[in-house]
Scaffold this motif. Structure first.
Motif, PDB file in Angstrom:
ATOM      1  N   SER A 375       0.813  -1.213   0.000  1.00 24.31           N
ATOM      2  CA  SER A 375       0.000   0.000   0.000  1.00 24.31           C
ATOM      3  C   SER A 375       0.848   1.265   0.000  1.00 24.31           C
ATOM      4  O   SER A 375       0.330   2.356  -0.267  1.00 24.31           O
ATOM      5  N   ALA A 376       2.156   1.163   0.299  1.00 27.85           N
ATOM      6  CA  ALA A 376       3.026   2.337   0.315  1.00 27.85           C
ATOM      7  C   ALA A 376       3.566   2.683  -1.073  1.00 27.85           C
ATOM      8  O   ALA A 376       4.298   3.649  -1.223  1.00 27.85           O
ATOM      9  N   ILE A 377       3.233   1.893  -2.075  1.00 29.91           N
ATOM     10  CA  ILE A 377       3.738   2.104  -3.429  1.00 29.91           C
ATOM     11  C   ILE A 377       2.650   2.760  -4.270  1.00 29.91           C
ATOM     12  O   ILE A 377       1.518   2.274  -4.325  1.00 29.91           O
ATOM     13  N   ALA A 378       2.996   3.876  -4.903  1.00 31.61           N
ATOM     14  CA  ALA A 378       2.074   4.579  -5.808  1.00 31.61           C
ATOM     15  C   ALA A 378       2.517   4.344  -7.245  1.00 31.61           C
ATOM     16  O   ALA A 378       3.713   4.401  -7.552  1.00 31.61           O
ATOM     17  N   GLN A 379       1.575   4.098  -8.126  1.00 28.18           N
ATOM     18  CA  GLN A 379       1.855   3.865  -9.539  1.00 28.18           C
ATOM     19  C   GLN A 379       1.289   5.009 -10.368  1.00 28.18           C
ATOM     20  O   GLN A 379       0.146   5.409 -10.184  1.00 28.18           O
ATOM     21  N   PHE A 380       2.111   5.529 -11.286  1.00 22.40           N
ATOM     22  CA  PHE A 380       1.679   6.604 -12.169  1.00 22.40           C
ATOM     23  C   PHE A 380       2.488   6.519 -13.460  1.00 22.40           C
ATOM     24  O   PHE A 380       3.727   6.478 -13.421  1.00 22.40           O
ATOM     25  N   ALA A 381       1.779   6.492 -14.582  1.00 18.79           N
ATOM     26  CA  ALA A 381       2.390   6.494 -15.914  1.00 18.79           C
ATOM     27  C   ALA A 381       3.390   5.347 -16.075  1.00 18.79           C
ATOM     28  O   ALA A 381       4.467   5.508 -16.636  1.00 18.79           O
ATOM     29  N   GLY A 382       3.058   4.207 -15.518  1.00 14.43           N
ATOM     30  CA  GLY A 382       3.905   3.034 -15.676  1.00 14.43           C
ATOM     31  C   GLY A 382       5.070   2.950 -14.729  1.00 14.43           C
ATOM     32  O   GLY A 382       5.857   2.006 -14.807  1.00 14.43           O
ATOM     33  N   SER A 383       5.238   3.890 -13.830  1.00 13.68           N
ATOM     34  CA  SER A 383       6.345   3.860 -12.870  1.00 13.68           C
ATOM     35  C   SER A 383       5.790   3.713 -11.458  1.00 13.68           C
ATOM     36  O   SER A 383       4.665   4.104 -11.168  1.00 13.68           O
ATOM     37  N   GLU A 384       6.599   3.129 -10.583  1.00 16.36           N
ATOM     38  CA  GLU A 384       6.222   2.928  -9.195  1.00 16.36           C
ATOM     39  C   GLU A 384       7.067   3.847  -8.320  1.00 16.36           C
ATOM     40  O   GLU A 384       8.291   3.914  -8.468  1.00 16.36           O
ATOM     41  N   LYS A 385       6.406   4.567  -7.392  1.00 20.54           N
ATOM     42  CA  LYS A 385       7.099   5.552  -6.559  1.00 20.54           C
ATOM     43  C   LYS A 385       6.714   5.373  -5.106  1.00 20.54           C
ATOM     44  O   LYS A 385       5.632   4.886  -4.783  1.00 20.54           O
ATOM     45  N   VAL A 386       7.639   5.798  -4.254  1.00 20.37           N
ATOM     46  CA  VAL A 386       7.408   5.821  -2.821  1.00 20.37           C
ATOM     47  C   VAL A 386       7.905   7.167  -2.284  1.00 20.37           C
ATOM     48  O   VAL A 386       8.641   7.891  -2.959  1.00 20.37           O
ATOM     49  N   TRP A 387       7.523   7.520  -1.067  1.00 18.67           N
ATOM     50  CA  TRP A 387       7.982   8.743  -0.397  1.00 18.67           C
ATOM     51  C   TRP A 387       9.028   8.373   0.638  1.00 18.67           C
ATOM     52  O   TRP A 387       8.809   7.509   1.478  1.00 18.67           O
ATOM     53  N   LYS A 388      10.177   9.046   0.561  1.00 17.00           N
ATOM     54  CA  LYS A 388      11.262   8.837   1.514  1.00 17.00           C
ATOM     55  C   LYS A 388      11.407  10.082   2.385  1.00 17.00           C
ATOM     56  O   LYS A 388      11.339  11.200   1.894  1.00 17.00           O
ATOM     57  N   LEU A 389      11.599   9.838   3.671  1.00 16.53           N
ATOM     58  CA  LEU A 389      11.772  10.929   4.623  1.00 16.53           C
ATOM     59  C   LEU A 389      13.261  11.120   4.875  1.00 16.53           C
ATOM     60  O   LEU A 389      13.925  10.266   5.470  1.00 16.53           O
ATOM     61  N   ILE A 390      13.811  12.251   4.398  1.00 12.68           N
ATOM     62  CA  ILE A 390      15.235  12.545   4.527  1.00 12.68           C
ATOM     63  C   ILE A 390      15.392  13.871   5.263  1.00 12.68           C
ATOM     64  O   ILE A 390      14.943  14.919   4.782  1.00 12.68           O
ATOM     65  N   ASP A 391      15.981  13.831   6.457  1.00 11.54           N
ATOM     66  CA  ASP A 391      16.183  15.029   7.279  1.00 11.54           C
ATOM     67  C   ASP A 391      14.875  15.762   7.520  1.00 11.54           C
ATOM     68  O   ASP A 391      14.805  16.993   7.456  1.00 11.54           O
ATOM     69  N   GLY A 392      13.815  15.030   7.749  1.00 10.60           N
ATOM     70  CA  GLY A 392      12.529  15.626   8.042  1.00 10.60           C
ATOM     71  C   GLY A 392      11.773  16.112   6.839  1.00 10.60           C
ATOM     72  O   GLY A 392      10.681  16.663   6.988  1.00 10.60           O
ATOM     73  N   VAL A 393      12.297  15.950   5.635  1.00 10.50           N
ATOM     74  CA  VAL A 393      11.633  16.398   4.413  1.00 10.50           C
ATOM     75  C   VAL A 393      11.238  15.174   3.602  1.00 10.50           C
ATOM     76  O   VAL A 393      12.075  14.291   3.345  1.00 10.50           O
ATOM     77  N   ALA A 394       9.978  15.087   3.179  1.00  7.22           N
ATOM     78  CA  ALA A 394       9.486  13.968   2.378  1.00  7.22           C
ATOM     79  C   ALA A 394       9.790  14.224   0.919  1.00  7.22           C
ATOM     80  O   ALA A 394       9.447  15.275   0.369  1.00  7.22           O
ATOM     81  N   ARG A 395      10.438  13.264   0.279  1.00  8.20           N
ATOM     82  CA  ARG A 395      10.779  13.380  -1.132  1.00  8.20           C
ATOM     83  C   ARG A 395      10.306  12.118  -1.858  1.00  8.20           C
ATOM     84  O   ARG A 395      10.419  11.006  -1.350  1.00  8.20           O
ATOM     85  N   GLU A 396       9.817  12.326  -3.059  1.00  5.82           N
ATOM     86  CA  GLU A 396       9.321  11.216  -3.876  1.00  5.82           C
ATOM     87  C   GLU A 396      10.492  10.537  -4.576  1.00  5.82           C
ATOM     88  O   GLU A 396      11.400  11.194  -5.077  1.00  5.82           O
ATOM     89  N   ALA A 397      10.469   9.190  -4.608  1.00 13.23           N
ATOM     90  CA  ALA A 397      11.546   8.412  -5.244  1.00 13.23           C
ATOM     91  C   ALA A 397      10.942   7.233  -5.983  1.00 13.23           C
ATOM     92  O   ALA A 397       9.936   6.658  -5.543  1.00 13.23           O
ATOM     93  N   GLU A 398      11.539   6.912  -7.126  1.00 13.29           N
ATOM     94  CA  GLU A 398      11.087   5.748  -7.898  1.00 13.29           C
ATOM     95  C   GLU A 398      11.768   4.492  -7.394  1.00 13.29           C
ATOM     96  O   GLU A 398      12.919   4.509  -7.014  1.00 13.29           O
TER      97      GLU A 398
END
Length: 398
Positions: A375-398
């Motif tokens: 459930s933590a994986i999002a799919q869009f336009a054929g790619s799979e992405k997750v959100w990573k928390l780095i130094d308190g900032v959420a960033r999207e990563a494939e």
């Protein structure tokens, strides 16, 4: 969403953290789908032509553009978990035994006792041949055997094993040998009397020679009788074997099942003539049944007997658990794959040979890996992405 914070090792696996997102205010509980929808909304606002903030709301947003608002999101710390390495293979179910049951003797089919799909037991009659000719052959062989025994004065004992009656046979007890022994004994007694008479000059040397020759002839006749009886004893053994072979042919006229199984095919009908070796039915044994599959060459070194396997069959709701039992000693050169078999118990006969099946072969039961919930994986336009928390900032990563 995921969190890869070095200081989170001592925290619970699932906690609540503050994540800064540009351009939004308030406290929310975020999920991957929520972030995905939020990204689409931001993209629509940025590309809308001719849209400008107006009024107090616009002034307030412009003034706060440099400030990052904080949102509340649910996170987890990645750790290694048990994740057995599996290989999915395709295969087929095969019967444990398949045999074309044939006739050992030639003859005309009298009756077929089974039909397609019948369950049979070992020793059960499958097909019967006409036995009239075989019964006559048994009678003929028995008569010849009795004649051979009578020639040496032996009684007929058909049920006595051949080893026992051969050990009991003594040529000395046969009538021809007893007769010749009596003649020889008389000749020997006459020779002894003649020797005494010759010593007293009561008979001439010529008469003594005739008596002596008669004794030698009687001795030779006794030896010939012994040889004749031994020859007849050998003939008795031959006749006995012929009689047993005739009885065996009579038994072979009834064709029986060699093992428990099911009738896969009926190949003859009453009235048909079959030669020796012709198949009459096809018999299969499906308990146990075997899954036979192929693994690619790169997994050949890891394939060993005893590995667990889950076999999935379309007509069965639940997968069947089994173990790898047999492995081919060599790879197939054409497909560069290694064949193996897994034994599946089938006492209720719910699986049939020839069925296609898909199996998950656990090639490395001890493997471990980093894993996240689906459930933590999002799919869009054929790619799979997750959100990573780095130094308190959420960033999207494939």
């Amino acid at each position: 969403m995921m969190c890869s914070n070095p200081s989170a090792a001592a925290a619970p696996e699932r906690n609540r953290r503050r994540c800064r997102l540009l351009g939004y205010s308030g406290w929310v509980t975020a999920s991957p789908r929520w972030w995905f929808g939020l990204s689409l909304a931001c993209l629509g606002l940025l590309v809308a032509p001719g849209c400008k903030p107006a009024g107090p709301q616009a002034n307030r947003s412009a003034g706060d553009g440099d400030r990052l608002e904080e949102l509340t999101a649910e996170t987890m710390v990645l750790r290694e978990v048990d994740w057995p390495r599996e290989v999915r293979v395709q295969g087929t179910l095969y019967a444990d035994e398949v045999a074309a049951i044939g006739a050992r003797v030639a003859g005309r089919v009298s009756k077929v006792h089974v039909q397609l799909g019948d369950v049979v037991k070992a020793g059960q009659t499958l097909v019967s041949l006409d036995t009239d000719e075989f019964e006559l052959m048994v009678s003929q062989a028995e008569a010849q055997w009795g004649q051979a025994r009578a020639s040496v004065g032996l009684a007929k004992e058909p049920d006595k094993p051949i080893e026992e009656w051969r050990a009991d046979l003594n040529p000395e007890n046969s009538p021809p040998v007893r007769q010749q022994r009596a003649v020889w004994n008389e000749a020997k007694a006459s020779l002894e009397r003649s020797q005494r008479l010759l010593a007293q000059s009561a008979i001439s040397p010529g008469e003594f020679g005739l008596i002596e020759a008669a004794a030698s002839v009687a001795e030779a006749g006794y030896a010939a009788a012994i040889n004749a009886v031994e020859e007849k004893i050998s003939i008795i053994g031959v006749r006995r074997i012929e009689w047993e072979l005739a009885r065996q042919r009579l038994r072979d006229a009834t064709i029986t099942a060699p093992f428990d199984g099911l009738i896969q095919g009926r190949l003859v009908a009453p009235g048909g003539f079959i030669a020796a070796g012709d198949a009459v039915v096809t018999l299969v044994r499906t308990d146990p049944i075997w899954f036979r599959g192929l693994v690619p060459e790169r997994y050949a070194s890891k394939l060993t007997t005893g590995l667990p396997i889950r076999v999935r069959i379309e007509s069965v709701d639940q997968p069947v658990e089994a173990l790898v039992t047999r492995i081919s000693p060599s790879l197939d050169v054409a497909s560069r794959s290694l064949a193996f078999e897994a034994r599946i118990e089938n006492d209720d006969r719910r699986f049939r040979s020839g069925i296609f099946a898909i199996a998950d072969l656990i090639i490395d039961p001890q493997a471990r890996t980093l894993a996240i919930p689906e459930s933590a994986i999002a799919q869009f336009a054929g790619s799979e992405k997750v959100w990573k928390l780095i130094d308190g900032v959420a960033r999207e990563a494939e």
